[in-house]
Design an enzyme around this catalytic site. Structure first.
Site, PDB file in Angstrom:
ATOM      1  N   LYS A  79      -0.837-104.786  10.609  1.00 54.35           N
ATOM      2  CA  LYS A  79       0.201-104.792   9.572  1.00 54.35           C
ATOM      3  C   LYS A  79       0.442-103.366   9.088  1.00 54.35           C
ATOM      4  CE  LYS A  79       1.151-107.168   5.147  1.00 54.35           C
ATOM      5  NZ  LYS A  79       0.582-108.125   4.162  1.00 54.35           N
ATOM      6  N   SER A 158       3.115-112.002   2.911  1.00 60.60           N
ATOM      7  CA  SER A 158       3.863-110.830   3.355  1.00 60.60           C
ATOM      8  C   SER A 158       3.501-110.363   4.773  1.00 60.60           C
ATOM      9  CB  SER A 158       3.608-109.668   2.387  1.00 60.60           C
ATOM     10  OG  SER A 158       2.220-109.335   2.361  1.00 60.60           O
ATOM     11  N   SER A 182      -1.208-113.898   1.461  1.00 60.96           N
ATOM     12  CA  SER A 182      -0.290-113.215   2.381  1.00 60.96           C
ATOM     13  C   SER A 182      -0.701-113.240   3.834  1.00 60.96           C
ATOM     14  CB  SER A 182      -0.091-111.757   1.935  1.00 60.96           C
ATOM     15  OG  SER A 182       0.738-111.702   0.803  1.00 60.96           O
TER      16      SER A 182
END
Length: 494
Positions: A79, A158, A182
């Site tokens: 990420k 996210s 997330s």
């Protein structure tokens, strides 16, 4: 050969060791798959040149029969809020669009030291503030399970880019971050495993902070065994992280599911999680799975977590307060975006933040600073801290009755983008993390497991939560469930 990308890590590691597949071949397949799935927008950057250098070293080690670990030669993604040396780390924001760290986050360094091959940095909501991965400056990430020309389904957030990268078969595992769900939220929407470890078990060094007291590096994979393989590499004490647990980490070894038994295991069903916002299909999946586990010999027991009703408000107050503190470092002076403003320092700060942050980030900064005003501090921040303690106590007390908790992960299947935007309101949006964020406030481990497909052909998942450092049991039971339900993972049809 394409099916190789959907094989589990242990099998791939054996194929690499036996010489049946070369690391270079594996990387080339993954890069080809990235190109085939560009439309889902899982990646912010594809690090093909770095990967090609890493894979040459891996290939040499396999020629000598000296792999560094079972992750040697295995393709992973990260990420884009984890620092990676000499590779842009943008947080999907204007503020950090050109930020190039000079070091690797500890979790990344440990993966590289184990021989893992970095294929790219994945998309996210800006600064990891969101649950849909639709407000990145690089555009939204689309759920691989259902793509149409008129609309797309949300990947969750996210860590939506990491989840889609794994679900689409571009990599075997990906790192996400988990502050209120997330990692588990997008794992649920995308039909994969999402693990949030115990707070402090995995180093946060190099994870660009959102909420320091809740942020945890998360793991996204297609199977529980793959999540264990990654956890065994990245977990353990880091002297550079003051929140890292000093207790030595013992690698987890899970037996085959067929050799496990859950007879007599007490699993709790928190009655407060049966919210009016949970859709019927998720509720049915929850009840069916609980009944299935009971038939396997588990003791299913209703339990109460009385302070759950306050958790959403508590979480959002604390989240915004810590965001306001963390975002103060972005002033246009030291690093990140700097506005072309020379009239005054105050004007430079204001203009930089106006352009560098999106509305979601600015809203959290403003509300967080409001909660932290001296006249509001006791009314909001201190009260939220007290409530957090009560929520944590709920978890502490429930372990006297049960060993694990079984809950929904998300309230619904992945919504379509058009419906999400059309029906959006802040109140409803706040409930999207209803089932996940309490685990972050208490610091306990949690894992999302895909169970079945909805009537619309989209994944439905459930969550297991356990006491601190109960990952061995948590993941063993998750693997048992995984074997029972045999979820039909997404397979690319070439």
């Amino acid at each position: 050969m394409d099916k190789l990308l959907h094989t589990n890590i242990k099998t791939v590691s054996k194929l690499l060791f036996d010489g049946a597949v070369k690391p270079t071949e594996l990387l080339n397949l993954a890069l080809k798959r990235v190109e085939e799935t560009k439309q889902v927008n899982a990646f912010i950057s594809v690090t093909s040149e770095r990967a090609k250098l890493q894979v040459i070293e891996s290939e040499n080690r396999y020629k000598e029969k000296k792999p560094l670990s079972e992750l040697d030669g295995v393709v992973i993604a990260v990420k884009d809020n984890f620092c990676t040396e000499d590779i842009n780390t943008t947080c999907a924001s204007n503020m950090l669009e050109n930020f190039v760290p000079s070091y690797n986050a500890t979790v990344c360094q440990r993966l590289f030291d184990a021989g893992a091959i970095l294929i790219g940095k994945t998309n996210l909501d800006q600064f990891a503030m969101g649950s849909a991965t639709i407000d990145s400056i690089y555009g939204p990430t689309k759920n691989i399970w259902k793509l149409t020309s008129e609309d797309f389904y949300l990947a969750g957030g996210s860590s939506g880019g990491s989840a889609v990268a794994v679900a689409a078969g571009t990599c075997f595992a990906a790192l996400g971050s988990d502050t209120g769900g997330s990692t588990r939220n997008p794992a649920s929407y995308c039909g994969i495993v999402g693990l949030k470890p115990t707070y402090g078990l995995v180093s946060r060094l190099g994870l660009i902070p959102l909420v320091n007291s809740m942020d945890v590096p998360g793991i996204l994979t297609r199977t529980i065994d793959d999540a264990v393989s990654v956890l065994n590499v990245i977990a353990g004490y880091d002297e550079k992280d003051s929140t890292s647990l000093t207790r030595p980490y013992r690698k987890i070894r899970l037996p085959p599911a067929s050799k496990m038994s859950i007879k007599g295991l007490k699993i709790g069903i928190p009655i407060e999680y049966n919210s009016e916002h949970v859709c019927d299909e998720v509720l049915d999946t929850w009840n069916e799975t609980a009944a299935m586990l009971q038939n396997e010999g588990a003791v299913i027991k209703e339990v109460s977590m009385p302070n759950t009703e306050y958790s959403i408000v508590c979480y959002h107050i604390l989240n915004r307060c810590e965001v306001a503190s963390n975002m103060a470092r972005y002033d246009g002076i030291e690093y990140g975006y700097r506005a072309n403003e020379e009239s005054s320092t105050e004007k430079l700060y204001a203009t930089t933040r106006k352009i560098g942050f999106n509305d979601v980030v600015k809203n959290r900064i403003l509300s967080g600073n409001y909660f932290l005003l001296s006249r509001n501090y006791d009314k909001y921040f201190n009260q939220a801290l007290k409530t957090r303690r009560l929520i944590s106590n709920d978890f502490h007390n429930v372990w006297d009755e049960v060993s694990l908790l079984l809950t929904p992960t998300t309230l619904t299947e992945a919504p379509s983008y058009n419906n999400y935007v059309k029906n959006y309101d802040p109140y409803t949006s706040a409930f999207e993390d209803f089932c996940t964020q309490a685990a972050n406030m208490a610091g306990v481990p949690a894992v999302s497991i895909p169970i079945k497909l909805s009537k619309n052909g989209l994944p439905l998942s459930l969550q297991l939560m356990g006491r601190n450092l109960s990952e061995p049991m948590l993941l063993a039971v998750a693997k048992y469930i995984e074997n029972l339900v045999k979820f039909p993972h997404f397979q690319h049809q070439s």
